[in-house]
Structure formats: structure tokens, C-alpha cells
Motif scaffolding. Structure first.
Motif, PDB file in Angstrom:
ATOM      1  N   UNK A  49       0.828  -1.206   0.000  1.00  0.00           N
ATOM      2  CA  UNK A  49       0.000   0.000   0.000  1.00  0.00           C
ATOM      3  C   UNK A  49       0.864   1.258   0.000  1.00  0.00           C
ATOM      4  N   UNK A  50       1.924   1.243   0.800  1.00  0.00           N
ATOM      5  CA  UNK A  50       2.770   2.439   0.869  1.00  0.00           C
ATOM      6  C   UNK A  50       3.451   2.693  -0.465  1.00  0.00           C
ATOM      7  N   UNK A  51       3.961   1.640  -1.078  1.00  0.00           N
ATOM      8  CA  UNK A  51       4.640   1.820  -2.359  1.00  0.00           C
ATOM      9  C   UNK A  51       3.681   2.246  -3.464  1.00  0.00           C
ATOM     10  N   UNK A  52       2.413   1.901  -3.313  1.00  0.00           N
ATOM     11  CA  UNK A  52       1.417   2.316  -4.298  1.00  0.00           C
ATOM     12  C   UNK A  52       0.788   3.662  -3.952  1.00  0.00           C
ATOM     13  N   UNK A  53       1.073   4.165  -2.758  1.00  0.00           N
ATOM     14  CA  UNK A  53       0.401   5.374  -2.282  1.00  0.00           C
ATOM     15  C   UNK A  53       0.572   6.578  -3.195  1.00  0.00           C
ATOM     16  N   UNK A  54       1.756   6.829  -3.791  1.00  0.00           N
ATOM     17  CA  UNK A  54       1.846   7.972  -4.704  1.00  0.00           C
ATOM     18  C   UNK A  54       0.854   7.887  -5.861  1.00  0.00           C
ATOM     19  N   UNK A  55       0.725   6.703  -6.460  1.00  0.00           N
ATOM     20  CA  UNK A  55      -0.239   6.551  -7.552  1.00  0.00           C
ATOM     21  C   UNK A  55      -1.663   6.659  -7.042  1.00  0.00           C
ATOM     22  N   UNK A  76       1.934  14.763  -9.982  1.00  0.00           N
ATOM     23  CA  UNK A  76       2.707  13.522  -9.825  1.00  0.00           C
ATOM     24  C   UNK A  76       4.108  13.817  -9.291  1.00  0.00           C
ATOM     25  N   UNK A  77       4.732  14.865  -9.806  1.00  0.00           N
ATOM     26  CA  UNK A  77       6.052  15.252  -9.326  1.00  0.00           C
ATOM     27  C   UNK A  77       6.001  15.633  -7.852  1.00  0.00           C
ATOM     28  N   UNK A  78       4.993  16.413  -7.471  1.00  0.00           N
ATOM     29  CA  UNK A  78       4.880  16.857  -6.087  1.00  0.00           C
ATOM     30  C   UNK A  78       4.591  15.694  -5.142  1.00  0.00           C
ATOM     31  N   UNK A  80       5.418  12.519  -5.589  1.00  0.00           N
ATOM     32  CA  UNK A  80       6.643  11.726  -5.469  1.00  0.00           C
ATOM     33  C   UNK A  80       7.614  12.378  -4.492  1.00  0.00           C
ATOM     34  N   UNK A  81       7.759  13.692  -4.577  1.00  0.00           N
ATOM     35  CA  UNK A  81       8.659  14.409  -3.664  1.00  0.00           C
ATOM     36  C   UNK A  81       8.153  14.310  -2.228  1.00  0.00           C
ATOM     37  N   UNK A  82       6.843  14.396  -2.051  1.00  0.00           N
ATOM     38  CA  UNK A  82       6.275  14.302  -0.711  1.00  0.00           C
ATOM     39  C   UNK A  82       6.578  12.950  -0.086  1.00  0.00           C
ATOM     40  N   UNK A  83       6.373  11.884  -0.833  1.00  0.00           N
ATOM     41  CA  UNK A  83       6.590  10.562  -0.265  1.00  0.00           C
ATOM     42  C   UNK A  83       8.075  10.249  -0.084  1.00  0.00           C
ATOM     43  N   UNK A  84       8.941  10.815  -0.898  1.00  0.00           N
ATOM     44  CA  UNK A  84      10.377  10.662  -0.666  1.00  0.00           C
ATOM     45  C   UNK A  84      10.756  11.303   0.669  1.00  0.00           C
ATOM     46  N   UNK A  85      10.224  12.496   0.926  1.00  0.00           N
ATOM     47  CA  UNK A  85      10.448  13.156   2.221  1.00  0.00           C
ATOM     48  C   UNK A  85       9.862  12.317   3.344  1.00  0.00           C
ATOM     49  N   UNK A  86       8.649  11.817   3.156  1.00  0.00           N
ATOM     50  CA  UNK A  86       7.964  11.083   4.205  1.00  0.00           C
ATOM     51  C   UNK A  86       8.706   9.799   4.565  1.00  0.00           C
ATOM     52  N   UNK A 132       2.697  19.419   2.887  1.00  0.00           N
ATOM     53  CA  UNK A 132       1.902  19.370   1.670  1.00  0.00           C
ATOM     54  C   UNK A 132       1.295  20.692   1.242  1.00  0.00           C
ATOM     55  N   UNK A 133       1.446  21.744   2.036  1.00  0.00           N
ATOM     56  CA  UNK A 133       0.779  23.002   1.718  1.00  0.00           C
ATOM     57  C   UNK A 133       1.259  23.614   0.406  1.00  0.00           C
ATOM     58  N   UNK A 134       2.550  23.599   0.177  1.00  0.00           N
ATOM     59  CA  UNK A 134       3.074  24.232  -1.035  1.00  0.00           C
ATOM     60  C   UNK A 134       2.572  23.541  -2.305  1.00  0.00           C
ATOM     61  N   UNK A 135       2.683  22.193  -2.412  1.00  0.00           N
ATOM     62  CA  UNK A 135       2.140  21.556  -3.624  1.00  0.00           C
ATOM     63  C   UNK A 135       0.633  21.707  -3.755  1.00  0.00           C
ATOM     64  N   UNK A 136      -0.080  21.677  -2.632  1.00  0.00           N
ATOM     65  CA  UNK A 136      -1.521  21.840  -2.722  1.00  0.00           C
ATOM     66  C   UNK A 136      -1.893  23.269  -3.109  1.00  0.00           C
TER      67      UNK A 136
END
Length: 312
Positions: A49-55, A76-78, A80-86, A132-136
């Protein structure tokens, strides 16, 4: 752990981890995907689930807003960056929390201790929101009137579902609906509940301050506030990501602490009732049930450790 989340959303029982509101907009929906992963019944599913979470996060938001190609690329870019940070910053903290919970699962609890854990989950949720505020904000500025209408239609659908489950039913049906959800989540942790535990849970829910009419009114206020905030941003000149992020931060602050007179105190009472419910039920659990809870939590810890070591 899943039990703490919905205490804050006002459904009378402690359910799933950190957040103030499950269905208040695209921001919370995207950022809560990791939380939802931890509520799965099978530990091995957490990694998947976590690995699929970005999609999943992308498709969830797209379902709410019907994104165009340019918006899709940026989102999609944002994500991916969020989950890399997370993965790098938050998962290690979750592992530490899971280790603490394994210890707590083996001993009696008390409402104050349960509320301390809820406060930790809330703090983790707020870190997700802030990240997440900036990408949102970028997404909010790009939404068209048609996309905002699309979002409103989804809100309307969810509002009807809430009404069907909690408003357009008898008091006993409503209690049973809340009990069913609470039982599912407790049994994910402890295994099967006894008849006495189910009776205790039913009575705790019956005594809960949960008021679906009050909750629905607050849901509608939040939804209207979100749409109004985005429209005001788009009408402002110049509109930029910094001002948009500030506006969305203000909106979310009103989600966390409603401007509706009396609602913050009501929300606090719901959380307290949830903490009392959890402690009361936990203190009736058998050694076998507590051992089951420790196994479940240890399985989550194992999965999160594997996730932190995976290349990404």
C-alpha cells in the motif's frame, strides 16, 4: 492505533490514525494515505500500500478534480517528492512510536495516556499537512471553475452517504453503524472481542457525545470554506504560491479548530470520550488479546523498517 483517528472527526468511537477530518478536501485525502496503510489488516499489505500510495494519491485527487495533463504532471512530481520526504523523515518516527505502542499494549491504560498518544498522532498529521501546503497551493491556483464544481459534486455525494449512515436512520441503527466500524478496528488489533467487550463498547458509544447533525453541519462549513478559500485565491491579483499556501494554512487551522461557537469544546469532548473508550476496552483485554496486539504492531514495525531500507 487506527482507533485514535476518527475520535477527532466526531464519530463517537476511536477509529483510525492521525487527522482532524477524513473528508474535508483533497489536501487531507492525499496526506492521509500513509495513515490508511497502517490500518490494513494484513501487515504484508502495508509495504504494498505504501509503495502504491503515490499513484493512489494521484488518482484520488484526480477523481475529485478531473485534472488536465499539465496539472497531472505537476501533481505527480509533487506527490513523489512528498513521499520521498515522508519515507526518509517520518517513517523512522513511526517505527519508534510502534515500539512504544508494543510496550503499552502489554499493560493497562488510562484515558490520559490514550490522549497523549492521540496528541502524538495529531502532531504527525500536522507535519504532513505543513509539508503538503506548497504543492496543494500550486494545485489550488490551477483549478478551473469546472474542476471546483467537480469537487463540490463529490462533496455532495459524500454528504449523502453520511446522511444515509448517520442521519436518515433510527438511533439504534446509527449506534449499530458506529459499533460495526469500531469493532472492526479493535478486532484488527486485538482479535475477536468477547460478548462482554462488545457490550461495553456498545454502551460507551451510546453515551458518547457524538451528534451527527452537528458533525454534518461542521462538514458542510469546512467544505464551503475550502471552496470559498480557493475561489478567493484565484480572484486575487497577484495570486502566488506563498499567499495560496498561507490561505490554505488558514483554512486548515479552521478545520482543526472550528470558528463555529461551541464546536472546539465539543470536538475536545469527543476526543476525550474516545480516549476513555479506548482505555476502558483495553483494560478488559486478556493476555492473549494483548499478545495479539503486540504481534500486529510488531508486524507493522517490521514492514516500516523494510520500507525505510528499500531503494526509492
Amino acid at each position: 492505533m487506527y482507533t485514535f483517528h476518527e475520535a477527532a472527526s466526531g464519530q463517537g468511537a476511536m477509529h483510525r490514525p492521525p487527522a482532524a477530518s477524513r473528508k474535508d478536501g483533497i489536501i487531507a485525502r492525499c496526506l492521509l494515505l500513509i495513515t490508511l496503510a497502517l490500518a490494513l489488516t494484513a501487515c504484508s499489505a502495508v509495504r504494498l500500500a505504501y509503495n502504491q500510495a503515490p499513484s493512489l494519491g494521484y488518482w484520488w485527487i484526480d477523481g475529485y478534480t478531473d485534472l488536465n495533463d499539465t496539472q497531472s504532471t505537476v501533481l505527480r512530481r509533487d506527490i513523489d517528492a512528498f513521499f520521498a520526504w515522508h519515507r526518509s523523515n517520518e517513517l523512522p518516527l513511526y517505527i519508534t512510536r510502534l515500539q512504544q505502542w508494543q510496550q503499552l499494549a502489554g499493560i493497562d491504560s488510562r484515558p490520559d495516556l490514550a490522549c497523549e498518544q492521540f496528541a502524538q498522532l495529531r502532531a504527525a498529521y500536522l507535519r504532513l499537512i505543513e509539508r503538503g501546503l506548497e504543492p496543494m497551493a500550486r494545485l489550488a491556483l490551477s483549478l478551473t471553475p469546472a474542476q471546483l464544481n467537480h469537487l463540490q459534486r463529490h462533496h455532495a455525494k459524500e454528504n449523502r452517504e453520511f446522511e444515509e449512515r448517520y442521519l436518515n436512520v433510527s438511533a439504534e441503527e446509527r449506534l449499530n453503524n458506529v459499533l460495526e466500524r469500531a469493532t472492526d478496528r479493535y478486532e484488527t488489533l486485538y482479535g475477536d472481542l468477547t460478548d462482554a467487550q462488545l457490550a461495553l463498547l456498545r454502551e460507551r458509544i451510546r453515551q458518547s457525545p457524538f451528534d451527527p447533525q452537528r458533525i454534518q453541519a461542521e462538514r458542510l462549513r469546512r467544505q464551503s470554506d475550502l471552496i470559498g478559500t480557493v475561489r478567493e485565491l484565484q480572484a486575487a491579483r497577484p495570486a502566488n504560491e506563498a499567499t495560496a499556501a498561507a490561505a490554505l494554512r488558514g483554512w486548515h487551522a479552521r478545520v482543526m479548530r472550528s470558528p463555529t461557537p461551541g464546536f472546539p469544546a465539543y470536538s475536545d469532548a469527543l476526543v476525550r470520550a474516545g480516549c476513555e473508550q479506548f482505555a476502558a476496552l483495553h483494560n478488559t483485554t486478556s493476555p492473549e488479546q494483548r499478545a495479539n496486539a503486540q504481534r500486529v504492531l510488531r508486524g507493522y514495525e517490521t514492514d516500516l523498517r523494510a520500507l525505510t531500507s528499500e531503494p526509492h
